[in-house]
Every structure is written in C-alpha cells, then in structure tokens.
Design an enzyme around this catalytic site. Structure first.
Site, short mmCIF file in Angstrom:
data_model
loop_
_atom_site.label_atom_id
_atom_site.label_comp_id
_atom_site.label_asym_id
_atom_site.label_seq_id
_atom_site.Cartn_x
_atom_site.Cartn_y
_atom_site.Cartn_z
N GLY A 11 5.60 7.37 -3.63
CA GLY A 11 4.36 6.93 -4.29
C GLY A 11 3.19 7.88 -4.15
O GLY A 11 2.28 7.86 -4.99
N SER A 12 3.20 8.69 -3.12
CA SER A 12 2.06 9.57 -2.90
C SER A 12 2.51 10.77 -2.06
O SER A 12 2.60 10.69 -0.84
CB SER A 12 0.94 8.79 -2.19
OG SER A 12 -0.18 9.60 -2.00
N LYS A 60 2.44 -8.85 -13.11
CA LYS A 60 2.24 -8.98 -11.66
C LYS A 60 2.35 -10.48 -11.38
O LYS A 60 1.41 -11.24 -11.66
CB LYS A 60 0.85 -8.44 -11.28
CG LYS A 60 0.50 -8.57 -9.80
CD LYS A 60 1.02 -7.41 -8.97
CE LYS A 60 0.60 -7.57 -7.51
NZ LYS A 60 1.07 -6.46 -6.66
N GLU A 76 0.80 -1.24 0.00
CA GLU A 76 0.00 0.00 0.00
C GLU A 76 0.83 1.28 0.00
O GLU A 76 0.46 2.27 0.61
CB GLU A 76 -0.96 0.02 1.20
CG GLU A 76 -2.00 -1.08 1.18
CD GLU A 76 -3.21 -0.76 0.30
OE1 GLU A 76 -3.87 0.25 0.56
OE2 GLU A 76 -3.46 -1.52 -0.64
N1 LIG Z 1 -0.41 8.83 -5.84
C1 LIG Z 1 -1.55 8.27 -5.54
N2 LIG Z 1 -2.73 8.85 -5.87
C2 LIG Z 1 -3.92 8.31 -5.54
N3 LIG Z 1 -4.07 7.19 -4.90
C3 LIG Z 1 -2.95 6.55 -4.55
C4 LIG Z 1 -1.63 7.03 -4.84
N4 LIG Z 1 -0.73 6.16 -4.37
C5 LIG Z 1 -1.45 5.18 -3.82
N5 LIG Z 1 -2.77 5.42 -3.91
C6 LIG Z 1 -3.87 4.59 -3.41
O1 LIG Z 1 -3.40 3.93 -2.25
C7 LIG Z 1 -3.76 2.58 -2.28
C8 LIG Z 1 -2.53 1.74 -2.31
O2 LIG Z 1 -1.79 2.01 -3.48
P1 LIG Z 1 -1.30 0.83 -4.40
O3 LIG Z 1 -2.41 -0.13 -4.71
O4 LIG Z 1 -0.60 1.44 -5.58
O5 LIG Z 1 -0.26 0.12 -3.39
P2 LIG Z 1 0.70 -1.05 -3.67
O6 LIG Z 1 2.01 -0.66 -3.10
O7 LIG Z 1 0.66 -1.38 -5.12
O8 LIG Z 1 0.08 -2.22 -2.81
P3 LIG Z 1 0.19 -3.82 -3.05
O9 LIG Z 1 1.31 -4.28 -2.16
O10 LIG Z 1 -1.15 -4.29 -2.60
O11 LIG Z 1 0.44 -4.08 -4.50
C9 LIG Z 1 -4.64 2.38 -3.50
O12 LIG Z 1 -5.99 2.49 -3.12
C10 LIG Z 1 -4.23 3.51 -4.42
O13 LIG Z 1 -5.27 3.91 -5.29
MG LIG Z 2 -0.02 -2.97 -6.08
#
Ligand SMILES: Nc1ncnc2c1ncn2[C@@H]1O[C@H](COP(=O)(O)OP(=O)(O)OP(=O)(O)O)[C@@H](O)[C@H]1O
Ligand SMILES: [Mg+2]
Length: 230
Positions: free
Chosen positions: A174-175, A39, A15
């Site tokens: 990432g965010s 994936k 996440e």
């Molecule tokens: N920059 C962003 N803008 C909007 N939403 C985001 C952003 N980064 C992450 N999120 C949201 O946060 C949540 C987690 O992000 P994401 O699914 O990309 O994580 P992940 O690292 O791929 O997790 P996993 O280990 O499950 O693959 C999601 O609901 C995603 O939409």
């Molecule tokens: Mg993911």
C-alpha cells in the site's frame, strides 16, 4: 487470469493503505470499464466527514461510491455499532447491495474495515462471510505494509483466505517508501515466496497526496498482471 466482477480489498491491518489502493484500482479499471465502489461499514467519522468512499471518489474520479453504514467511534464496526446502539446491515444485505451495483457496473470494488476478520455486521460476520453470500465471481486483493512484520501478517491473512476457500488475486503493497530500508527491500523480494500469492501492485508512498489528475494518470503504472492485462 481474467478479473472477477467483484474485487474485495482487504488488508493485513487497518491503516495499511486499502483506501488508496482501492482508489488506484478504481482509477485504473475505470479506463475501460464502469466501476462502482462499496464501503460496507465506515467507522470513525461524523455525519459530515469524508469517509473512505469519498476519498476513493476524490482520487479516482469514480462517482458511483457507496457506504453501507456510518459510525462515529474509530473502532471495528461490530463494536462501534454495539456502543452506539445502532443496527448494522447484515452481510447478506451487504451482498445484495453488491449484486445491485453489479447489475449496472462492470466491476464492483468492496473495501473492508481494518483486517480480514473484522466484523461488518451486528454479529461479527465480515468480508469472508460477505464473499460467501455472493452469487458472482469474486476475488480478494490483500493490501500489505512494506516494513518489518509484513511477512507474518500477509502470510496469516492469505492462510485465512485459503482456509475459507476464497480466490486471492494477489497482494498490493500500500505504501512503498521512496528510499527503501533493508526490511522494505527484502520484504518486497520475499512476499510472494512466503505467502504463495503474487505481488500484483506497489503503490508509492505519497500517492494519496497527489493531485487527483496525477493520481489517475499514474495509477495504472503501479499494477502488474492481472490488473494491467484485464
Ligand atoms: N501510498 C500512499 N500514499 C500516501 N498516503 C498513503 C498511502 N497509503 C496510505 N496512506 C495514508 O495512510 C493513511 C492510511 O491509509 P488508508 O486510509 O488507505 O488505510 P486503510 O487501510 O484504508 O485504513 P482503514 O482500515 O481505516 O480503512 C491515510 O492517511 C492515507 O492517506
Ligand atoms: Mg480505508
């Protein structure tokens, strides 16, 4: 640095935005290259739910997205497969899938599950072992959080990659919140010094909710070298 044919997207945790970053990389690289995304193991979804590969397709427009295995429990793949009595492909089979995709695409993006040491096969082998099986140049992109705790998590992930001899392309946050608190501000300034890896991208919070056309046109602006100079 020229980009390797295989780019492996891992994270400091689950996440953290790996899927959004993978989609942004796909959208950016697809402007000049053919891109495939894999994936290897998708957990936490039913047979008809959208997985991370579907999300990458939706946001980036890259159609060549692939899933190695799909499991219902929202757990690490090795654990979810054991509970479901399901056999996962080995990391060697995942690597062979990458080779097959690389034969017909310029770049293959691989998104792990959770953090770096999470297992992707029935024996607990994960991305580091998959990368070791590849007979193609590959490099890791590490997706990190912006907030408190990210310096330690990022440093640990980078140390584990280096100890295994893997190439690190850099970190991507990432965010990044629009209004940064003290931790977010100082972390963005300190990540490179603490980890010894370049910060090669910052994806704004909310990017994953943008309409796909806006996501695709904005994605290149979230990266610096070596992604933008490739
Ligand atoms: N920059 C962003 N803008 C909007 N939403 C985001 C952003 N980064 C992450 N999120 C949201 O946060 C949540 C987690 O992000 P994401 O699914 O990309 O994580 P992940 O690292 O791929 O997790 P996993 O280990 O499950 O693959 C999601 O609901 C995603 O939409
Ligand atoms: Mg993911």
């Amino acid at each position: 640095m020229s980009l390797p044919r295989v780019m492996i997207v891992t994270g400091t945790d689950t996440e953290v935005g790996k899927t959004v970053v993978t989609a942004a990389l796909a959208a950016t690289l697809a402007r000049q290259r053919t891109v495939a995304m894999l994936k290897p193991a998708q957990t936490g979804v039913g047979p008809h739910d959208a997985g991370d590969a579907d999300e990458v397709r939706r946001l980036s427009g890259v159609d060549s997205v692939h899933e190695g295995a799909r499991l219902r429990d929202p757990l690490a793949p090795t654990t979810a497969a054991r509970r479901e009595g399901m056999a996962l492909p080995s990391v060697l089979e995942h690597a062979q899938k990458v080779h097959t995709l690389a034969a017909s695409h310029d770049v293959v993006l691989v998104e792990g599950s959770g953090g770096l040491l999470v297992g992707l096969d029935g024996h607990g082998a994960g991305l580091p072992e998959l990368a070791a099986e590849l007979e193609l140049p590959c490099g890791f992109v590490v997706v990190a959080r912006a907030g408190l705790g990210t310096l330690n998590h990022s440093g640990l992930t980078l140390e584990a990659l280096r100890r295994r001899g893997h190439l690190v392309l850099g970190l991507v946050v990432g965010s990044v919140p629009q209004t940064r608190g003290l931790a977010e501000q100082t972390n963005l300034e300190s990540l490179e010094a603490v980890t010894g890896a370049p910060l090669i991208g910052c994806v704004p919070a909310g990017a994953g909710s943008l309409p796909a056309d806006e996501f695709r046109s904005a994605a290149p602006s979230w990266f610096g070298p070596p992604i933008t100079t490739a």
